[in-house]
Design an enzyme around this catalytic site. Sequence first.
Site: not given
Length: 552
Positions: A45, A113, A149
């Site tokens: 990331e 995300k 994540c």
Amino acid sequence: MSQTFRLTLAQLNPTVGALRANADLAREAWREARAAKADMIAFPEMFLTGYQTQDLVQKPAFARDAMAVIAELAADCAEGPAIGIGAPHLDGELLFNAYYVLQEGRISAVVKKHTLPNYMVFDEKRLFTAADISGPYRVGPLVIGSPICEDAWFDEVPEAQAESGAQILLVPNGSPYSRGRHDTRIDHMVARVVETGLPLVYVNLIGGQDDQVFDGSSFVLNARGHMTHLLPGFTQAIAHVDFIEGDDGWQVTPGDLAPMPEDYERDYHAMVTGTRDYLQKSGFQRVLLGLSGGIDSALVAAIAADALGPENVHCIMLPSEYTSEHSLEDAEQVAQALGVKLDEIAISGPRAAVTQALAPLFDGLPEDLTEENIQSRLRGVLLMAVSNKLGAMVLTTGNKSEVAVGYATIYGDMNGGFNPIKDLYKTRVFETCRWRNANYRDWMKAPEGEVIPTRVIDKPPSAELRADQKDEDSLPPYEVLDVILEGLLDRDLSVAELVAEGLDRETVKRIEHLIYISEWKRYQAAPGVRLSTRALHLDRRYPMVNRWRDPS
């Protein structure tokens, strides 16, 4: 004939803001993946920008520059494996934490995300827009879902990607180290595998960034939730993971499992990594510290020597008339065992000059803490002078117990640019020294063996700012103090709850008071390596002015 897919994991150490240097790291790893005939290489990331960028990422020019570098990387790596790499994505006025997929010279997919963490060290709701759930993308024969994540810590995004046709989950991460964090990651990722029935690849950053350290420890789980690969912690690594398509979908070919060390080793490795990267990424190659003959400065000297090499560590003993002969001997033994340079600058002359200058104002007043603090501040002045002259960064040496209750002198022993043991309670300082004496690893640059003499570990701690001074004159024994601090700081317990556990109420209340009135010192303290989920300043943010006290 069964189809196969080789995925290369790049567990590497970027530097925040070094966009083109980070892209060069990616190119080098991509060439290695191409030589290994990989179909894709996966970076963590926000790899291109480094992580965490904090408010830097909100600067439009920075985000646009990062996107331009991504386009350059795609063009340069057109003939070979696809690339998955984290970077910001600016869409009009909306900024996203994104994962770019680069294939055949172009950006073939941008995964955004969805779940933004906003706890502990994370402020992503402040920085980014939460995106709609991104679907999977195809690389060759394989359809890949990439929950970024935090997206993989909950079931919504992975399940949506699995329902949309994903055949494996590739999870890019910027997950910082804290004690026990690896087990928590495993638990969450196993849950995602069980829910989706898909193999999962977890690729994490390594390296230090300000107070945070990323430990890597990337891993792969097969469709049954069993670990097939584990990369070493705190170490740059390239690993090739092979998938083969069978009757039950894509399966992982087992690979290497690096050993997972105990907490004391991982903490020590984090402190070494964090110290090394903070210095080197800031442009420093050498450090300076006051070596008192006590345990805290001895441990910091060992960490610094292991991080930078003994030849880059300069220690200075700054004795006064209260410095014991055994402290002088102990400091010399530590320096000799570590192989670091040790000089001595007595503070008696400067102290006499300051005492004389202040005499008209202090006439008739008794000596008290003021005179003790003058000694500490003179040491700070001298260390900073040497730092300015020689270009070495001063390391400060206060442990978490001292920092928590303000048992340190602002502009004195708190002077310095970085504190390796800032998140280490005193009782863990003792055990960490014993661990380092008994263990040696190839990533340590100082000598092996007993580098911190037993006498340094076993003697009663003292600031030696007055005759026969001991820390326990001002504080409870550290084994009691640390239990109180862990309760108040780490577990957020009330005074009543700690008393119910058998602690003395008056002592607990006194420590609570010291914690609150010392907040202003911590605001001015040097950054230091985060080891726990309740690091002072990063995880615990309190007002400097605060009149509330627990009434229980």
